[in-house]
Design a protein around this motif. Structure first.
Motif, PDB file in Angstrom:
ATOM      1  N   SER A  75       2.924  -8.112   3.667  1.00 25.08           N
ATOM      2  CA  SER A  75       1.471  -8.419   1.997  1.00 25.08           C
ATOM      3  C   SER A  75       0.752  -7.128   2.065  1.00 25.08           C
ATOM      4  O   SER A  75       0.202  -7.468   0.893  1.00 25.08           O
ATOM      5  CB  SER A  75       0.428  -9.435   2.706  1.00 25.08           C
ATOM      6  OG  SER A  75       1.112 -10.220   3.593  1.00 25.08           O
ATOM      7  N   ALA A  76       0.875  -6.217   2.473  1.00 23.18           N
ATOM      8  CA  ALA A  76       0.147  -4.864   2.474  1.00 23.18           C
ATOM      9  C   ALA A  76       0.333  -4.052   1.414  1.00 23.18           C
ATOM     10  O   ALA A  76       0.103  -3.682   0.565  1.00 23.18           O
ATOM     11  CB  ALA A  76       0.672  -3.844   3.816  1.00 23.18           C
ATOM     12  N   MET A  79       0.124  -3.985  -2.616  1.00 26.93           N
ATOM     13  CA  MET A  79      -1.060  -3.873  -3.034  1.00 26.93           C
ATOM     14  C   MET A  79      -1.337  -2.217  -2.967  1.00 26.93           C
ATOM     15  O   MET A  79      -2.082  -1.788  -3.358  1.00 26.93           O
ATOM     16  CB  MET A  79      -2.236  -3.968  -1.680  1.00 26.93           C
ATOM     17  CG  MET A  79      -2.042  -5.976  -1.678  1.00 26.93           C
ATOM     18  SD  MET A  79      -3.646  -5.926  -0.283  1.00 26.93           S
ATOM     19  CE  MET A  79      -3.144  -7.811  -0.488  1.00 26.93           C
ATOM     20  N   VAL A  80       0.101  -1.217  -2.170  1.00 29.18           N
ATOM     21  CA  VAL A  80      -0.594   0.110  -2.575  1.00 29.18           C
ATOM     22  C   VAL A  80      -0.399   0.843  -4.115  1.00 29.18           C
ATOM     23  O   VAL A  80      -1.040   2.081  -3.646  1.00 29.18           O
ATOM     24  CB  VAL A  80       0.791   0.870  -1.505  1.00 29.18           C
ATOM     25  CG1 VAL A  80       0.822   2.551  -1.522  1.00 29.18           C
ATOM     26  CG2 VAL A  80       0.576   0.232  -0.289  1.00 29.18           C
ATOM     27  N   GLY A 200      -3.175 -11.783   4.550  1.00 32.33           N
ATOM     28  CA  GLY A 200      -2.230 -10.725   2.836  1.00 32.33           C
ATOM     29  C   GLY A 200      -3.165 -12.021   2.012  1.00 32.33           C
ATOM     30  O   GLY A 200      -3.453 -11.402   0.541  1.00 32.33           O
ATOM     31  N   GLN A 204      -5.481 -11.124  -1.734  1.00 34.62           N
ATOM     32  CA  GLN A 204      -4.500 -11.074  -2.771  1.00 34.62           C
ATOM     33  C   GLN A 204      -5.668 -11.536  -4.074  1.00 34.62           C
ATOM     34  O   GLN A 204      -5.768 -12.676  -3.075  1.00 34.62           O
ATOM     35  CB  GLN A 204      -3.545 -11.305  -2.458  1.00 34.62           C
ATOM     36  CG  GLN A 204      -2.296 -11.196  -3.534  1.00 34.62           C
ATOM     37  CD  GLN A 204      -0.873 -11.452  -3.816  1.00 34.62           C
ATOM     38  OE1 GLN A 204      -0.569 -12.225  -3.056  1.00 34.62           O
ATOM     39  NE2 GLN A 204      -0.329 -11.449  -4.709  1.00 34.62           N
ATOM     40  N   ASN A 209      -7.024  -4.247  -4.399  1.00 32.31           N
ATOM     41  CA  ASN A 209      -5.715  -3.534  -3.963  1.00 32.31           C
ATOM     42  C   ASN A 209      -5.396  -2.392  -3.021  1.00 32.31           C
ATOM     43  O   ASN A 209      -5.666  -2.044  -1.893  1.00 32.31           O
ATOM     44  CB  ASN A 209      -4.832  -3.740  -4.858  1.00 32.31           C
ATOM     45  CG  ASN A 209      -4.020  -4.587  -5.299  1.00 32.31           C
ATOM     46  OD1 ASN A 209      -4.879  -5.523  -4.736  1.00 32.31           O
ATOM     47  ND2 ASN A 209      -3.044  -4.918  -5.691  1.00 32.31           N
ATOM     48  N   TRP A 213      -5.346  -3.141   1.424  1.00 36.43           N
ATOM     49  CA  TRP A 213      -4.220  -2.879   1.986  1.00 36.43           C
ATOM     50  C   TRP A 213      -4.913  -1.847   3.445  1.00 36.43           C
ATOM     51  O   TRP A 213      -3.791  -2.004   4.477  1.00 36.43           O
ATOM     52  CB  TRP A 213      -3.222  -1.723   1.000  1.00 36.43           C
ATOM     53  CG  TRP A 213      -2.831  -0.708   0.837  1.00 36.43           C
ATOM     54  CD1 TRP A 213      -4.259  -0.370  -0.606  1.00 36.43           C
ATOM     55  CD2 TRP A 213      -3.180   0.591   1.436  1.00 36.43           C
ATOM     56  NE1 TRP A 213      -3.780   1.145  -0.545  1.00 36.43           N
ATOM     57  CE2 TRP A 213      -3.024   1.336   0.379  1.00 36.43           C
ATOM     58  CE3 TRP A 213      -2.300   0.435   2.798  1.00 36.43           C
ATOM     59  CZ2 TRP A 213      -3.160   2.860   0.677  1.00 36.43           C
ATOM     60  CZ3 TRP A 213      -2.086   1.814   2.971  1.00 36.43           C
ATOM     61  CH2 TRP A 213      -2.912   3.310   2.054  1.00 36.43           C
TER      62      TRP A 213
END
Length: 539
Positions: A75-76, A79-80, A200, A204, A209, A213
């Motif tokens: 999930s993370a 988002m990076v 997550g 989202q 983001n 994360w």
């Protein structure tokens, strides 16, 4: 007349030797299998107390951390963005994802190897420190090397928890409910994965983001700090206390856990445990190198380690964890708007059916669950492969970002994933963690570390190669490879994985004396049921 510890042949069928109405401990031990009335009476007086439930729950927090920290990456990571200096390439995503697995290999070997010396309790505490430090490093990362270091440190905690949690619970749990107790730890793994996927999905589109994360990774410190704070109330394993010569403390621990048991039962449990602790004391007289040679050269040890290591490896080679680690990638490529929410399909389905599996495992049996449910996994994988084949027919076998795939075919693939997940949850998801009950005390910690290491090596192969396999083999070829591993794993289970349901962890060491013990274990269980029926009828 049979030799001590042998299986005798009756009309071509193996039968377990037992010693009835043994008046002394030496008499009770004379069969080598502990199939006698004294042990059965002791097991019948096991009671689950509120304290024992508390103890198992706190120990199982290690399983939650294991699940959360392995699943949150799915999930993370999407988002990076450019927060680590640039958009991450596929190879960088694979390395970051695999960093936890690489750390887990070292954590399993190091903390598993220290479990006898430090004790189960404090080896678990070291895993908590690694969980906490790793989560902080990751949440504060501003470069790819930094987040990889954080994932490596975090992985040490994951690997240690994977060894120590089931080992600790195995040594404390009553025989009749041991499967369910170990299953609690196993359940906490997908429960942590569900929480990771749910968080997550909630983050989202709702949390920026560049903040989301980092918070998702940082939240992993909470359960590790909770477990550390409650560690004071966890007792050390009685077997470790006996290894240290602390007999009175070991007896006190047994009294605390089994408050309803009579003093006679406590004494007998202590004597049975002491008998096998003696074997560990003898093993300590050898050098480290001599011990390692013994693990391989002594056939019962080797067979037991191969049996549990094989099931651990094949559980990973099913490819299930690709649905967790790369849930954002997979479900995003399928065109689902909230890919993190779709990640709840594998994590939620796994948790639900693992719970069902753990509640029936002491009645159905470990081996029998695998034999019955793995064909369902195979069917789900075949269905998935066919679905991906037709789904990607117009895109040359590749899953292409932004392509509008037909909703019917996407639904079919999701259905296949669900069937595969259901059967995985019933079997490998929790049964791989019963490894400690197959191993004699003198090799239990090290053997568990070896088996868990095989799990993480297989996991590393799957996680580090997945995106590359998708690029070169396509979805059909990638999951076709996992199907091949699954079939080989089923053959391995059929011939090399005996049943341990109903056998005490000290009885199971004799299963591997004459081969992989599939028929021998069945004979021992049959004899034990017969003797238990006699006891009940006489009572």
């Amino acid at each position: 007349m049979s030799e001590k510890g042998d299986i005798i042949q009756t009309e071509g069928k193996p039968q377990a030797v037992h010693y009835e109405n043994a008046p002394t401990f030496e008499g009770a031990m004379s069969s080598g299998h502990l199939i006698d009335e004294n042990l059965l009476r002791a097991e019948n007086e096991d009671k689950i107390t509120p304290y024992f439930i508390f103890l198992i729950s706190i120990a199982a927090v290690a399983g939650f951390l294991f699940g959360y920290d392995t699943a949150i990456i799915g999930s993370a990571l999407p988002m990076v963005g450019t927060d680590l200096g640039h958009v991450l390439s596929s190879s960088e995503q694979e390395i970051i994802t695999a960093g936890c697995t690489i750390g887990a290999i070292f954590g399993a070997l190091i903390l598993g190897g220290l479990a006898d010396k430090l004790g189960r309790k404090w080896a678990m505490a070291l895993a908590d420190f690694a969980f906490t430090a790793g989560a902080i490093i990751i949440a504060a990362s501003y470069s790819v090397p930094q987040i990889i270091v954080g994932r490596l440190v975090l992985g040490v905690g994951v690997g240690g928890a994977a060894v120590i949690g089931p080992l600790y619970i195995t040594e404390l749990a009553p025989t009749a409910v041991r499967g369910r107790c170990i299953g609690v730890n196993a359940f906490f793994i997908p429960f942590g994965q569900v929480i990771a996927s749910a968080l997550g999905a909630a983050f989202q589109g709702r949390v920026p983001n560049h903040i989301g994360w980092r918070v998702l990774f940082a939240l992993g410190v909470i359960p590790s700090l909770v477990q550390l704070a409650l560690m004071h109330w966890l007792p050390e394993s009685p077997r470790v206390l006996l290894l240290r010569g602390q007999t009175d403390q070991a007896k006190d621990t047994l009294r605390t856990i089994y408050k309803g048991a009579s003093e006679e039962v406590i004494d007998f449990k202590l004597q049975v445990t002491q008998q096998y602790v003696t074997a560990t004391t003898v093993m300590r007289e050898f050098s480290i190198w001599a011990q390692l040679k013994k693990y391989w050269s002594h056939k019962p040890y080797r067979r037991a380690i191969i049996a549990v290591s094989g099931v651990q490896a094949f559980g990973q080679l099913t490819g299930f964890n690709t649905l967790l680690y790369y849930s954002g990638n997979i479900f995003g490529l399928l065109g689902l708007k909230n890919s993190a929410a779709a990640g709840l399909i594998p994590s939620g389905g796994n948790a639900m059916f693992l719970f069902i599996g753990m509640t029936i495992v002491d009645r159905v049996g470990r081996r029998r669950l695998l034999v019955l449910a793995i064909p369902g996994m195979i069917l789900g994988m075949v269905w998935m492969i066919i679905g991906f084949h037709f789904l990607t027919k117009e895109t040359a076998g590749d899953l292409v970002a932004g392509y509008q795939y037909g909703s019917g075919l996407v639904g079919s693939v999701l259905g296949a994933i669900l069937l595969f997940t259901v059967c995985f949850g019933l079997t490998y998801s929790h049964i791989v963690w019963y490894q400690s009950e197959f191993l004699a005390l003198e090799i239990r910690a090290v053997g568990s570390a070896i088996a868990t290491t095989s799990c993480w090596v297989a996991n590393l192969i799957v996680s580090v190669c997945y995106l590359t396999q998708l690029d070169h083999l396509g979805a059909t070829g990638t999951y076709g490879l996992y199907l091949g591993f699954m079939i080989v794993g089923y053959v391995f289970v059929w011939f090399c994985y005996p049943e341990t349901k109903g056998l005490s962890i000290d009885e199971t060491q004799s299963v591997f004396e004459d081969g992989y013990g599939v028929k021998k274990a069945q004979a021992m269980l049959k004899e034990k049921r017969r003797l238990a029926a006699q006891l009940n009828s006489s009572a």
